[in-house]
Each structure stands twice: as C-alpha cells, then as structure tokens.
Motif scaffolding. Structure first.
Motif: not given
Lengths: 195, 903
Positions: A184-186, A188, B202, B205, B370-372
């Motif tokens: 997941x690319x956030x 934001x 969201x 999360x 983790x792409x975040x």
C-alpha cells in the motif's frame, strides 16, 4: 470541491473516478502533486490531454517512494514505455493500484510485475536474488542468498519449472496473511496538503 | 428505388438497422462533417480521441468481415443483384446515407419509446415485433454487461489509457441504449460508498495505530527486535508482561491493604507495634539504618508488623486483617491464573500458526517490506529487521538440513550433561557445606565479616561463574541456539534453585529462633505490663494508671517483619547488582573497547574483550527469580511489590538503552520460539515453589503475639473462621464446616484428578487428529503441484499480465492505426470498405459500391434471426468479452453483444 477548477473537464474527472479508486478531490490532489514535481513541464490544464511524461528520477523522490527498495521497479511497472517515465495517467494508475482500496488480485498482478526484474513474465532466480539484495541491502552472504532463493523456489514453484510464474506467485501470495496491507502506498493528506 | 428498399429493410428489422446505423454513424463521423453536425445530439462520441475512433472503425471492419463470412451462404442472390444494380456514383451514395441516417434516427426514437413505455405502437408486423423483443432482452443484457464493466473498470489491470478508452466506449454504449437513465445517481452513490469505505479504512488504521501506541514500549521493543532478533525481543516482551502482572498485584495490595491502613488505621505512635522502640529512636532516621530497612521503615505500613489486629478500622468498618489475608491469597491466585492463562493462549497460538509453514521464505521475500515506510530511520530499522529475520530462518533451515556424525554428537551431549551434573552436585555440596559451617559460626562469638557473610559470598560466586561454565560446556553439544538456550536456562535454573532453597532454609532457622525468643519475651511483656499495673494500683488505686509510652513497651522479635525485611533487602541488592553489572559489564566494556581500540596492540572489537552479547538466559532467570522473591515476600512486606514495579520500570528503559548502546547481536541470530511458554513454565515452577514456604508459614507457624494483623490468634487462617462466625449467618458457618470436612474434600480431589485425566486423553486425541489433518493437507498440496504440471495456463489474469508486460508493442500499435486512417480517409474510402469490397468481389464481380457495403449486412440480418442461429456464425470469438488481447480489433460499437450472448 473546486467549482472553478479548469484542470480537468468533468467528463475527465468522472472517467478517472471510474477507472481508479479515487474521488474527485484526490484526483485533483494527485494532479497537484504531479504538477509540483515539474511545474514548468506539466501544464495546469489537462483538458486537452497533453502528452507529458515525467522521468523516473523525479517520481522516485516522492516521499512515499523514496525509502522503498523497489521504487525503480514500481515506477517502471507502471510506466507505459517500460522505462520509468510516467505520464499523468500512469501516475494516477500507480497510486490507484497501490491504494488501500485496491483488491488483492490487482495488487498481486502488479506485485508480480514489480518483482519480475527482467520482465520475462517469470520470477526467476536472478529476480529473487535482486529482490533479496534490495531487501537486505546486500548484507547476506552469497551462500545465504542461494539458500534463500532455492527455498523460495522450492516452496512456491508449483509446476516445477524452476521459476515462479504468475500462477505460482498468486497462489503463494493469496495465502500470505499480511500481503494486502503491505503493498500500500499511502497518499496521505499530511503528505500532500500543500496542494 | 434503391434508397426506398434500404429504408424498408431498415424498418423491417430492428437489429439489423441498428447495427447498420451504427456503422453509418461511424462512417459519417469520419467522412462527412455536415452530417456529423446534424447527428450531434445522438452522437456522444465526438469527444473521443482519434485512437478510439480508429479502434472502432477497425473493429467494425472486422465485424463486417465476419458477418459476411458467416452469412454469405445465406445471402439471397437477388439482393446481390439489386445491390449490383445500385448506381455507384458518389452523389447517390450520399443520398443513401442521408436516408439511412433518417431511418436510423427514426429507429432510435422508436426504440427509446419502446423502452420508456412498455410497447409503443409501431408499424412493424408482429413477427418483427417479437424479433425486437428478443433483441431487446439481449440488448439489455448487453447493457448490463457494459455497466458491470464500467463498475469494475478500476479493478482491471490495464493501462490507464486503455481503461479510459474502454470505459468511454462502454459508457457511450450504455448511454446510447439507455439514455442518461440513473447514471449520475449511481455514480454519486458509488462515490459516497467509496468515501465511506475509505473513511472506515482510515478509521480502522488510525484505531490500530492508536492501539499499538497504547501498548507500552512497543516501538522500543520493535527497535530492539529489528537489530537483535526476536529472541532478545522476547525477553523484553516477557519483561513487559511481568510489569503488567506486577502492576495488578501492586494495585491489589496498595488499594486493599496499605491505603486503607494509612487512611483509617491507628496513626504512627499510637501502639507499640507502630512505634520505634526507645533504644532505636536515636538512630532511626540515619541513612545507614534506613538503608538496612530498620528504623522508621521497619515500623511503617510497608511491613507486616505495622498492622493492627483490630477487627474493623475506620468509619467504613473495613475488616483489615481479613482483607490482608485475602489479598495475600489472591496475589497467588491471580498470578497462577494469569500465568496459566497466558500459557494456554500461547499454546493455542502456536498450534494455530502451525500449518502456515509452507511459504516461510517466500512470504519473507515478497511481503516483508512495508510500503508505508516513508521515514529513513524506520526504513533502516526495517532493513535490519528483514535481514535479521532472514538470518533467523536460514539458521533454522541449516539446522534442519544438518546431518553429521550422529554418534559423536550423542557422545558429546552425554558428556556435557555429565559434566554439568557434576558441576551442579559440586555447587550443591558447596552450599550445603557453607550453610553447615555458618551454623557453627553463628553459635560462636565475635566472628569476622567473612565468616558472617560466607554463605552469600559463596552463592554469588557460584552464580557468577557457573553460567559461563555451563555455556562453555554447552558448546560441546552443538544444539540449535534456540534449544541450547532452553538447556542453558534449565541448568542455571537448577543452580539458582539450590541457591534459593538454602536461603529459605537459613531463613527458616532464623524464624524458629525468633519463635523461641518470642515465648520468652511474651512472658516478660506480660509481667512488665502486670507489674506496671500493679505498681500504679498500689500507689494510687483510685487514679487510672498513667499509660506506658508505646516506645517503652517490651516487644517480641516479630519474625514476620524480619522475613519481610530479608526479602526486601534481597530484592534491592539484586536490583543493584543487576544494574551495576549492566553498567560495568556492558557499558564500560563497550566504551573501553570502542575508544581504547584506537591505541591498542590488537583489535579489541574483533578480538578478546569485544562487545558483550545480550545474555538472554541470565536476564530471563534473573527476572523469574526476582519474581519468586516478590511472591514469597509480598505477604510479609506488602510494600515489596511497589519496589518491584519501580524496578521493572527502570530496568525496561535501562536495559533497552544498554542493549542498543553497548551490546552486539548474537553471532547466530535465532528466532524465538513462537510462544515463550518456556519462560512461562519457569515462572509457573517458581510460583509454585514460592507458594510452598508461604503456605507453610501461614498454615503451621503461630503469628507473633504483638505485631501484625493476626496477633493474638493461634494461626493466621483463624481470621477466616472468625469472620464467618461473627459476620455471616449461622448456616453459612455450617455449610463451611461441611465443606471443610475431609470426607468431602477427598472425593472432590479424586474427581478433579479424574477430570484432568479425561481432558488429557481428549487433548491427546485432538492432537493426533490435528497431525493427521496436517498430513492430509500436505498431500493435497503435492497433488495440486502435480495437477498444475499438467494443466495449461488459461488464466485470464495471466493474459492480462502478458498484455501488461509487453508495453512497447501495445503502445505503438494505436498510433500506427491512426496514421493508417489518416492516409486512408482523404481518399474518400472508408476503411470499412476494404473488406466489404473484397467480400462482394467474391460474391459478385459488380460489387464494390459504397452503398452496397452498407446494405449487405442489413440484408443478411433480415433472414438470420429466425433461425436462432445467431451464435453459429461467430465461432471464432471464444475469448471473453473483457479480454484485452482478442476482441478490440474485432469489436464494433454494438457488436460485442453477440459474442457475449454466445457465451
């Protein structure tokens, strides 16, 4: 919602909404971010569908991608010419596929593409080695790398051809407990408030 | 003449004309600006880019060719002749087109009418009506299909350009055949749903983040884990868990015992037990005295002796002695429950995760990033943790693959165990010897410092030197580090246990002495008080005797407080030793190695002293034994838990810092076992062992006569009987006496044993079944593998992928087509005509007129639908509708309808 936005026509926005997991606002925000990377190349007006592409170098410096070891591959996978430059369409596509709303199957396809470094439609040993080196910053010894790659092939290769086809990959990844949450690319609010 | 015929046919068959009209529309779009303008209101596709136009044109081309292929045989010769007759002049063609256009428009209107009102009157015959009904149904289906495509467009793994163009096509189609019916509404609803779904995601999360933020030290532990592996992190997790348990115990003891006593009990100085004796008062505030937990601290609520035996205290009528007893029991009850529960949960987890061992490395490889992560520091940690986890798995893997000289290995292991048993026996004898000697010393007068502290010194020396010795011996065994750690833990545990029990025995001796002393003191006190009373009575019998100052009252030794003080001292010295060891053994050493290395003759970092590794076994055992002390001591020193809470808190921060600053990861990073049930098992054992002495003292030693909440009673548990007799109705006491009857207790125990036996058998059976199922799953997997070997890959997903993976060929083709078109269109010959002409040439040499090209399909369709063989002519389109590779060139605007229906 910008009432007087002239970046896209309403039709364009609707089409983007149908083709991505984004709302109008987010698409405009994405355009803002795309525009910001190269304000003098990217036009503000997209109603005429201009043919503008940004080079990979700009894209991979985005905060979402900067630390990702596979950033080059991600961008390449989504670029239409396969060389890493992204048009706005590709750009939106990338964020859409890597958004939280995208389904597992879609992510799996692109994940496969990302890990397929030499784009031969198979994840072969060389691809695995590259992946591993990127993941560990080349801190494993050659023997360890060989061992891990062999193990991966042994685990996931269902058809016994010594490399992972998409079917193998999908089968393996569909059982992974946390795959969906990981790719997941956030995009934001905090990251792109500046638009 | 020809035009009218065309019009007729158009009116006759709805479908044919519609399809045709589509073609016509297309044609006009390309060629005739004028007509395009006329058609503006219906022709939504004006905004389309050249690429998609071209696409359609080519599709139509293809489609027509196919039509011809399929239906040529059925075409009537007369019609052909008619067509042949048509004048091929351009003007005529134009007029034809115009006429067609009008008919088409009329048709469109009709169709819309039909859709809105159920059946509008039309001039068509009933035959034709039924035809269009059927067609309508198909059309609807097709529209549905298109709509579905539109709604799932975002899930298609296509390039955005393609998505956009396909989307536009589908939308146009839907719009054309359904008008703007409800389209906008659906979109809005979808957008709303999408928004809500996003908000929900969201929120989830954020909630997850919040939850992890609420777990104390999660980030700290994660950081340690990423650098030192899960085994070191497991110690910190254990420490955190301990802290939680101690916090609860602390709440229990402070809330129910200490605070009520401080708030409502008699104040300091009101009673002898709450007052520092006169002889000690001078030094009671000295630090050296306080440091030994004498003086004021000894006579405070932190220790057993301070509490009064008054049945109720304060305006709440709080039954403090009762509460004291119950809290003492519930400390053990709660600890037992919590340890066993967490053991059970861990066991559950370890079995639940058990089957997913098939893809350890693959998942690590493909799902560990983790792409975040957007922060460089986090990324560094992540890289480190991924590397560590790979190394852990590699160690596991290598271990399972190893097969060497098994006999040598066995011999070495037996040898190592013999050596270690020798060590343990030796140390046990040494402790025994030293304790014996200390008993003789204690009877002698003026012994030196060493003689007095010999036992402690010997025990700490043993504790210091035995574990490294064990570790050296364990190198012989060459176990996997995880198993090696367990052995090491078990061995050191045995050593420490000897330690603990010698300490307890010494304490017991002490207590017995105190008890003997107490008897003497009790008489003295009795006589003193009596004498004081008598003397005062003798002097002045009318005046009440002046109360004796509580500080002057002679008092017993109060063995409970002594025991409490022993435990507190032990705990505090343990804390100090631990911290100093860390500071000197790890931090100073690390500093030395780091900085002196610049001017030393050999490489300190790689060579002899090097940096310390984190000693998991020592730390875990330290924690476990410390907890045992707390459990044993908390009954006699309620404040002990408070000290322990502070200790755990500081050691969490201190050790985290020490590990990160001055330790290096183990040479072989290994993965902690999924459940740290081994630690828990040790804890349970120590809990049981610490329960024994406490239970013994409560059940069989008389409490001191002048201190503590149970003073004046024969046994401590009398407080329960007292409460039951005085505060409960009579029948409760009766029931209690029945329940306490051995005749009832023995059967109850028997029943429990039987239950345990039964449950054990059941769990064994489940285990077997589980293993069986696992085996089956493994077999299935093998089978699947074999099956896959045989099966060709017909996965549509795969083909999508192939499409994606060859971007260069795909992207280049549309512009080429566009160029072709540009070249073609100025000639006035539409691309449609080419195949058409070819067709007609085959059919009749006269063909080739443009008008004819359009008439042909209409004629075909007139006859075709009655046969219901619509599907037959299109066998060459087996590919699914949404397929990116096949259909696009072969698909006209309305045409996909047929292959779709055919499926």
């Amino acid at each position: 919602m910008g009432n007087k936005q002239t970046i896209f026509t309403d039709e364009q926005l609707d089409a983007y909404q149908d083709c991505t997991f984004f709302t109008r606002k987010e698409i405009l925000r994405l355009h803002g971010r795309y525009y910001e990377m190269a304000p003098n190349v990217v036009p503000m007006d997209y109603t005429k569908d201009p043919d503008v592409k940004l080079p990979m170098q700009l894209i991979i410096n985005m905060p979402e991608l900067k630390e990702n070891p596979f950033k080059e591959r991600i961008v390449e996978s989504f670029s239409e010419d396969g060389e890493g430059s992204l048009s706005f369409n590709d750009f939106v596509d990338m964020f859409s596929v890597l958004s939280e709303m995208a389904p597992r199957e879609l992510k799996a396809i692109y994940a496969f593409k990302i890990y397929d470094f030499n784009t031969d439609n198979f994840i072969c040993k060389a691809d695995l080695e590259k992946t591993l080196n990127k993941l560990t910053r080349e801190e494993l010894t050659a023997e360890e790398i060989t061992l891990v790659c062999e193990k991966v092939i042994e685990e996931a290769d269902m058809d016994g051809d010594g490399k992972l086809g998409f079917a193998d990959f999908e089968n393996m990844i569909s059982k992974a407990p946390d795959f969906l949450s990981l790719v997941i690319l956030r995009e934001d609010e905090e990251m792109s408030e500046n638009h | 003449e020809d035009g009218s015929e065309l019009a007729d046919t158009g009116l006759e068959t709805g479908r044919a004309s519609r399809l045709q009209s589509k073609n016509q529309e297309k044609d006009k779009e390309v060629k005739e600006d004028k007509e395009e303008k006329e058609d503006k209101e219906e022709d939504e596709s004006k905004e389309e880019d050249n690429g998609s136009q071209q696409n359609r044109a080519s599709r139509r081309k293809n489609y027509q060719r196919k039509n011809r292929d399929g239906k040529k045989a059925r075409e009537e010769g007369g019609q052909k002749k008619d067509r042949g007759k048509t004048a091929p002049t351009k003007d005529q063609k134009e007029s034809e087109n115009k006429e067609k256009k009008t008919t088409k428009r009329g048709k469109e209107g009709e169709k819309k009418d039909r859709k809105n009102s159920t059946s509008s009157a039309s001039s068509n015959s009933s035959d034709e009506e039924s035809l269009s009904e059927e067609e309508l149904a198909m059309l609807k289906e097709q529209v549905e299909q298109k709509k579905k495509l539109i709604s799932t467009m975002r899930n298609k793994p296509w390039r955005m350009v393609k998505k956009l163009s396909v989307l536009r096509e589908a939308q146009d189609f839907v719009e054309k055949f359904e008008g703007a019916l409800g389209k906008g509404k659906g979109k809005k609803l979808y957008a709303y749903k999408m928004m809500m779904a996003k908000k929900w995601v969201k929120f989830k999360r954020d909630f997850e983040n919040f939850k992890t933020q609420c777990i104390p030290w999660e980030m700290k532990i994660k950081e340690v884990e990423s650098h030192f592996g899960s085994s070191v992190a497991s110690y910190f997790i254990f420490l955190r868990w301990m802290y939680g348990v101690n916090l609860v115990l602390f709440g229990l003891i402070f809330g129910l015992v200490i605070i009520p006593e401080v708030l409502m009990g008699m104040p300091y100085g009101s009673l002898p037990r709450k007052t520092v004796p006169r002889a000690e008062q001078a030094t009671a505030m000295d630090f050296s005295v306080l440091w030994d937990f004498e003086g004021y601290i000894k006579y405070s609520a932190l220790f057993y002796g301070y509490y009064n035996n008054q049945r109720t205290i304060g305006w709440l009528k709080y039954r403090l002695p009762m509460a004291y007893f119950m809290v003492g029991i519930s400390v053990f009850g709660y600890s037992l429950m919590v340890v066993i529960r967490s053991m059970a949960r861990n066991a559950n987890e370890s079995t639940a995760d058990g089957d997913d061992n098939n893809f350890i490395f693959s998942w690590k490889m493909f799902t560990s990033w983790d792409y975040l992560i957007g922060n460089p520091e986090t990324a560094d940690n992540k890289f480190a943790s991924i590397t560590t986890s790979f190394k852990e798995s590699i160690v596991d893997e290598q271990e399972s693959n190893k097969d060497e000289n098994i006999h040598l290995r066995r011999f070495l292991r037996v040898l190592a165990n013999v050596l270690i048993i020798c060590c343990l026996c030796g140390s046990g004898y040494l402790i025994y010897f030293v304790v014996k000697r200390s008993q003789t010393f204690s009877k002698m007068q003026n012994v030196g410092w060493y003689e007095r502290n010999e036992v402690e010194i010997v025990m700490s020396l043993l504790g210091m030197f035995c574990p490294p010795l064990f570790e050296t011996i364990a190198a012989l065994e060459n176990y996997h580090p995880r198993i090696g750690l367990k052995w090491q833990l078990g061995r050191i545990f045995a050593l420490f246990l000897g330690n603990l029990y010698t300490f307890l025995l010494a304490l017991m001796d002490d207590v017995n002495e105190k008890l003997a002393e107490e008897d003497v003191v009790r008489n003295i006190t009795h006589w003193t008080l009596l004498g004081h009373h008598n003397s005062s009575a003798g002097n002045d019998s009318t005046v009440t005797p002046p109360p004796l100052d509580p500080a002057d009252v002679p008092r017993g030794p109060c063995w409970e407080t002594t025991v409490g003080i022993e435990f507190v001292r032990l705990t505090v010295s343990d804390i100090l030793v631990t911290f100093i060891t860390i500071l000197v053994g790890d931090f100073i050493r690390a500093c030395f190695v780091r900085f002196v290395n610049y001017c030393w003759c050999w490489d300190l970092e790689a060579g002899f002293p090097s940096y310390a590794e984190f000693d998991i076994s020592g730390n875990v055992l330290g924690l476990v034994f410390n907890q045992g002390m707390i459990w044993m001591g908390s009954f006699y020193a309620p404040g002990l838990v408070g000290i322990n809470v502070l200790r755990l808190l500081t050691s969490m921060y201190f050790q985290c810092w020490a590990v990160m600053s001055s330790n290096v990861p183990h040479a072989r990073v290994f993965k902690a076992s999924k459940s740290n049930n081994f630690y828990m098992g040790l804890l349970l054992l120590i809990l049981f062992l610490s329960l024994l002495p406490v239970a013994y003292t409560i059940m069989s030693l008389p409490p001191s006569f002048d201190c503590g909440p149970f003073s004046g009673k024969k046994r401590m548990y009398d407080v329960i009987q007292e409460t039951i007799e005085l505060d409960f109705p009579l029948f409760v006491a009766k029931i209690f006496s029945y329940v306490a009857n051995p005749g009832l207790i023995i059967p109850a125990i028997l029943l429990m044993v039987l239950t345990i036996y039964y449950l054990n058998a059941v769990s064994k059976a489940y285990q077997r079944a589980n293993a069986e199922l696992k085996k089956k799953m493994q077999m299935q997997r093998e089978e699947e593998k074999n099956k896959r070997n045989n099966k060709g890959s017909t996965n549509p997903m795969l083909q999508d992928l192939e499409d994606l993976l060859t971007p260069s060929t795909k992207t280049e083709s549309p512009p080429k087509q566009a160029e072709d078109k540009k070249i073609e269109s100025p000639n006035g010959t539409s691309p449609v005509r080419k195949p058409g002409r070819g067709e007609f040439q085959a059919g009749s040499p006269m063909a080739g007129g443009r008008g004819a090209a359009f008439t042909a399909p209409s004629q075909v369709f007139v006859t075709q639908p009655r046969t219901l063989g619509i599907r037959a002519p299109y066998p060459g389109q087996p590919r699914p509708w949404g397929h990116p590779l096949g259909p696009p060139p072969g698909r006209g605007r309305g045409q996909p309808y047929y292959p779709r229906a055919a499926r």
